[in-house]
Design a protein around this motif. Structure first.
Motif, PDB file in Angstrom:
ATOM      1  N   ARG A  10     -14.679   8.540  -4.619  1.00 13.50           N
ATOM      2  CA  ARG A  10     -13.916   7.863  -3.570  1.00 13.50           C
ATOM      3  C   ARG A  10     -14.054   8.626  -2.258  1.00 13.50           C
ATOM      4  NH1 ARG A  10     -10.789   4.573  -7.218  1.00 13.50           N
ATOM      5  NH2 ARG A  10     -12.265   4.533  -8.964  1.00 13.50           N
ATOM      6  N   ASP A  11     -13.761   7.967  -1.161  1.00 11.19           N
ATOM      7  CA  ASP A  11     -13.858   8.618   0.142  1.00 11.19           C
ATOM      8  C   ASP A  11     -12.820   9.729   0.248  1.00 11.19           C
ATOM      9  OD1 ASP A  11     -15.969   7.163   1.063  1.00 11.19           O
ATOM     10  OD2 ASP A  11     -14.773   5.739   2.204  1.00 11.19           O
ATOM     11  N   THR A  57      -3.472   5.548  -1.508  1.00  8.68           N
ATOM     12  CA  THR A  57      -4.216   6.660  -0.924  1.00  8.68           C
ATOM     13  C   THR A  57      -3.424   7.932  -1.166  1.00  8.68           C
ATOM     14  OG1 THR A  57      -3.185   6.366   1.256  1.00  8.68           O
ATOM     15  CG2 THR A  57      -5.277   5.218   0.850  1.00  8.68           C
ATOM     16  N   GLU A 104     -10.786   0.710   7.885  1.00  8.34           N
ATOM     17  CA  GLU A 104     -11.487  -0.137   6.884  1.00  8.34           C
ATOM     18  C   GLU A 104     -12.896   0.387   6.639  1.00  8.34           C
ATOM     19  OE1 GLU A 104     -10.195  -2.477   5.171  1.00  8.34           O
ATOM     20  OE2 GLU A 104      -8.243  -2.516   6.184  1.00  8.34           O
ATOM     21  N   ASP A 146      -8.514   1.544 -10.029  1.00 10.59           N
ATOM     22  CA  ASP A 146      -9.234   0.886  -8.930  1.00 10.59           C
ATOM     23  C   ASP A 146      -8.423   0.910  -7.645  1.00 10.59           C
ATOM     24  OD1 ASP A 146     -11.337   0.287 -10.622  1.00 10.59           O
ATOM     25  OD2 ASP A 146     -10.604  -1.734 -11.083  1.00 10.59           O
ATOM     26  N   GLU A 147      -7.099   0.955  -7.778  1.00  9.44           N
ATOM     27  CA  GLU A 147      -6.247   0.922  -6.587  1.00  9.44           C
ATOM     28  C   GLU A 147      -6.358   2.189  -5.749  1.00  9.44           C
ATOM     29  OE1 GLU A 147      -4.204  -1.622  -9.741  1.00  9.44           O
ATOM     30  OE2 GLU A 147      -5.314   0.281  -9.658  1.00  9.44           O
ATOM     31  N   LYS A 178      -8.007   4.452  -3.458  1.00 13.22           N
ATOM     32  CA  LYS A 178      -9.122   4.182  -2.553  1.00 13.22           C
ATOM     33  C   LYS A 178      -9.660   5.418  -1.830  1.00 13.22           C
ATOM     34  CE  LYS A 178      -8.625  -0.244  -3.382  1.00 13.22           C
ATOM     35  NZ  LYS A 178      -9.569  -0.966  -4.259  1.00 13.22           N
ATOM     36  N   LYS A 179      -8.762   6.203  -1.234  1.00 14.69           N
ATOM     37  CA  LYS A 179      -9.173   7.301  -0.364  1.00 14.69           C
ATOM     38  C   LYS A 179      -8.206   8.470  -0.505  1.00 14.69           C
ATOM     39  CE  LYS A 179     -11.072   4.538   3.493  1.00 14.69           C
ATOM     40  NZ  LYS A 179     -10.936   4.329   4.958  1.00 14.69           N
ATOM     41  N   ARG A 194       0.851  -1.189   0.000  1.00  9.81           N
ATOM     42  CA  ARG A 194       0.000   0.000   0.000  1.00  9.81           C
ATOM     43  C   ARG A 194       0.887   1.239   0.000  1.00  9.81           C
ATOM     44  NH1 ARG A 194      -2.892  -0.098   6.008  1.00  9.81           N
ATOM     45  NH2 ARG A 194      -0.985  -0.369   7.228  1.00  9.81           N
ATOM     46  N   GLU A 237      -3.181  -0.987  -3.000  1.00  6.92           N
ATOM     47  CA  GLU A 237      -3.953   0.138  -2.450  1.00  6.92           C
ATOM     48  C   GLU A 237      -3.120   1.408  -2.528  1.00  6.92           C
ATOM     49  OE1 GLU A 237      -5.981   1.602   1.797  1.00  6.92           O
ATOM     50  OE2 GLU A 237      -5.092  -0.409   1.609  1.00  6.92           O
ATOM     51  N   ASN A 259     -19.721  10.360   0.397  1.00  6.42           N
ATOM     52  CA  ASN A 259     -18.308   9.984   0.491  1.00  6.42           C
ATOM     53  C   ASN A 259     -17.365  11.171   0.711  1.00  6.42           C
ATOM     54  OD1 ASN A 259     -19.249  10.129  -2.478  1.00  6.42           O
ATOM     55  ND2 ASN A 259     -17.059  10.557  -2.624  1.00  6.42           N
TER      56      ASN A 259
END
Length: 294
Positions: free
Chosen positions: A231-232, A109, A294, A134-135, A137-138, A34, A107, A259
């Motif tokens: 995304r968040d 971020t 999570e 797609d990787e 995330k936030k 990540r 992942e 989000n």
């Protein structure tokens, strides 16, 4: 606030951009799957304390880190005529795509401070046009001028003169160096410029292809991209930030989104958020919490 952040050793990589320029990327690689990508503020770089502290915190908690430097930032002048600005999401995209190219990360971020936050918002909000891996995330953005035209106006306040002088002085020096590469850039008027808005009208806007600073600010404004983000996202803007007013606190957009999360602590200043007795600031610890949960 200036801190001495010890124990950070970057591994530098220089990559090419699609328009025949380059970006300097500073990595902390520990074999994690990540990755945190950090975007710095105006006239900043990976060597700024707020970047290095974030890098240290995440690399100590199971993340690889990539702190990238905008064109012309952190000591090395870029090749192309343009410099960088709040809407340089094209460079963010180059960085993210490169980071994912080897397949090392499941992942990704992101965190952006001030201008870097605006770049991050735009990158995420351009998903309908350019797509998004797609990787990714936030993301967290800190002390971000969500409404750039309003934020720029705060620099004309007497109470913010220290910010304006600092930004203006660095940008003037940088433009002189750029004029050495491109002699047709006329810097004869630089010495008489005392306001950042005049600098943007005479240099920043035309250098990047805009007819006026107003058109430049409108193009660079992150606000229209917030509703497009899927995304968040956490927006962390302090109520006592001297550079943020009005829609820099986009309560209405956060209220209408599932989000986009807006937190407005009473205190924190501009990329400050000092936490008494802690090596890290509140914003750094909150970023780790938000991006790890999570």
């Amino acid at each position: 606030m200036t801190r001495k952040i010890k124990g950070i050793r970057y591994q530098r990589e220089q990559i090419e951009t699609p328009d025949d320029d380059f970006l300097n990327l500073d990595w902390i690689k520990k074999g994690n799957n990540r990755l945190l990508i950090i975007s710095h503020g105006l006239e900043g770089g990976s060597d700024r304390h707020y970047v290095m502290a974030m890098a240290k915190l995440f690399s100590s908690n199971g993340w690889d880190v990539l702190a990238w430097n905008n064109r012309s930032c952190n000591g090395e002048m870029n090749r192309q005529r343009i410099l960088y600005h709040h809407a340089a999401s094209y460079d963010v995209r180059t960085v993210v795509d490169h980071a994912l190219s080897n397949g090392d990360y499941k992942e990704v971020t992101m965190v952006g401070m001030s201008m870097g936050g605006g770049q991050t918002i735009r990158y995420l909000g351009e998903e309908p046009e350019f797509g998004l891996p797609d990787e990714v995330k936030k993301a967290v953005v800190i002390s971000v001028p969500c409404s750039l035209p309003e934020s720029v106006d705060t620099l004309s306040l007497r109470s913010n003169a220290v910010y304006e002088r600092r930004f203006l002085g660095k940008l003037k020096d940088k433009l002189k160096r750029k004029a050495e590469q491109y002699p047709d850039i006329d810097v004869s008027a630089l010495a008489d410029i005392k306001k950042l808005e005049l600098f943007d009208e005479m240099y920043s806007a035309p250098l990047h292809g805009f007819e006026s600073r107003k058109a430049f600010y409108e193009h660079c404004n992150p606000l229209p991209f917030i509703p497009k983000i899927s995304r968040d996202l956490l927006i962390l803007n302090a109520l006592n930030d001297p550079l943020l007013i009005g829609d820099c606190f986009p309560y209405h957009l956060a209220k209408d989104s599932s989000n986009v999360h807006l937190e407005t602590p009473r205190r924190g200043g501009h990329v400050g958020f000092v936490a008494s007795g802690s090596e890290y600031t509140y914003s750094e610890l909150r970023t780790l919490e938000f991006l790890t949960k999570e």
